[in-house]
Write an enzyme that holds these catalytic residues in place. Structure first.
Site, PDB file in Angstrom:
ATOM      1  N   ASP A 138       0.841  -1.197   0.000  1.00  0.00           N
ATOM      2  CA  ASP A 138       0.000   0.000   0.000  1.00  0.00           C
ATOM      3  C   ASP A 138       0.878   1.250   0.000  1.00  0.00           C
ATOM      4  OD1 ASP A 138      -2.128  -1.735   0.232  1.00  0.00           O
ATOM      5  OD2 ASP A 138      -2.327  -1.469   2.398  1.00  0.00           O
ATOM      6  N   ARG A 139       0.340   2.332  -0.495  1.00  0.00           N
ATOM      7  CA  ARG A 139       1.103   3.587  -0.567  1.00  0.00           C
ATOM      8  C   ARG A 139       1.719   3.956   0.778  1.00  0.00           C
ATOM      9  NH1 ARG A 139      -2.285   8.886  -1.783  1.00  0.00           N
ATOM     10  NH2 ARG A 139      -3.060   8.286   0.279  1.00  0.00           N
TER      11      ARG A 139
END
Length: 337
Positions: A138-139
């Protein structure tokens, strides 16, 4: 052509269901349907179709388009392993892995292109726009990420991940304390029906397994060693929230966050929450067999600097701010030795 049989009583809309089942973007799924490349019993299906159990769906992928070019970008990356076949980097938080809506030219792929790193074309039949990307983070999750430089390495790594031969271990700080440790969390994950940007545990979702064990217990929180059994979107965050222990700093799956803490201790919980700039989740260790040489690869990435203050506060041990290797200090890697 890809063929699959519907195994749930009734699906969501076809465009959403297809995207989830084949790991496609909604745009790609909608385009396949609009071009009449998604059929059942030889008849094209509509995007709004809801399919019943036993329906056999055929998806025809169009011929490959000319290779896409990616705008180069520049950012500092720390590589922990690299050879002519693959690279492993310690991804910083805030960096999106591959291009997509809202992030077409500022992703890890763009930075790798700007660095001149050769990248594989991507997995066969997989979604376009992800050269070299074997798995994702995930970012706002930091840590170890494998990048394939050749198609051979990509295929073999993807196969190893599918057959659970790549061990991916995460460090995370969660609210509360596990009743039992270690614990295996097994619950199906699918798109949240009310918010398609989020995931949820729900019947009919994709099989998902997470293994968690406590490493250090603090007053309000616990540091966990989490190993992925499967690799679903947002899996760790969703599973830990599902069992009542959301990741500290997680804004999407907080389930109350500091407000879950008893009022007499809430001030300390709120302080900890303000010190966490993001979800306190970090891909800390990788173990796999090199896809070309066959050598054993074992890598570590220490707790990131941006989460040090929050961990020190959670532990009530300010010395963590000066500790060079906090995860090693807490015995996180002991089972790897």
């Amino acid at each position: 052509m890809t063929t699959f049989c519907v195994a749930v009583d009734r699906t969501d809309r076809l465009d959403r269901f297809l995207a989830d089942q084949l790991a496609l973007s909604r745009t790609t799924a909608a385009r396949l349907i609009a071009d009449k490349l998604v059929t059942a019993n030889g008849k094209p299906l509509r995007a709004s179709a809801q399919l019943e159990r036993g329906t056999v769906v055929e998806v025809t992928f169009p011929p490959e388009a000319p290779p896409r070019t990616y705008a180069p970008a520049h950012a500092e990356l720390r590589f922990v392993y690299e050879d002519e076949h693959l690279a492993v980097l310690d991804k910083p938080a805030g960096l999106v892995v591959h291009p997509g809506p809202g992030h077409w030219d500022d992703t890890l792929v763009n930075v790798l292109v700007g660095r001149g790193t050769p990248l594989s074309a991507g997995g066969a039949g997989g979604p376009p726009g992800r050269p070299g990307i074997v798995h994702r983070l995930d970012r706002d999750t930091s840590g170890l990420l494998i990048v394939a430089k050749s198609d051979l390495a990509h295929r073999r790594l993807a196969n190893a991940i599918e057959h659970r031969k790549v061990e991916r271990i995460y460090a995370c700080l969660v609210w509360g304390h596990l009743a039992n440790s270690p614990v295996d969390i097994e619950a199906p994950i699918a798109r949240n029906q009310k918010d398609r940007t989020r995931m949820a545990v729900q019947a009919g979702g994709r099989h998902a397994v997470t293994h968690a064990a406590a490493v250090a217990r603090f007053d309000l929180t616990e540091l966990l060693r989490v190993r992925l059994g499967t690799g679903r979107t947002h899996q760790i965050r969703v599973h830990l929230a599902h069992v009542g222990h959301p990741v500290v700093g997680d804004k999407e799956y907080a389930f109350g966050g500091s407000q879950r803490v008893t009022p007499s201790l809430r001030r300390g919980a709120e302080r900890l929450e303000t010190l966490a700039p993001r979800q306190m989740l970090h891909a800390a260790a990788l173990r796999f067999t090199h896809p070309v040489t066959g050598a054993a690869v074992q890598l570590r990435a220490e707790w990131p600097d941006d989460l040090r203050a929050a961990l020190a506060d959670a532990s009530r041990n300010p010395n963590f701010l000066a500790e060079a290797n906090p995860l090693q200090y807490l015995g996180f890697f002991a089972s790897d030795e």
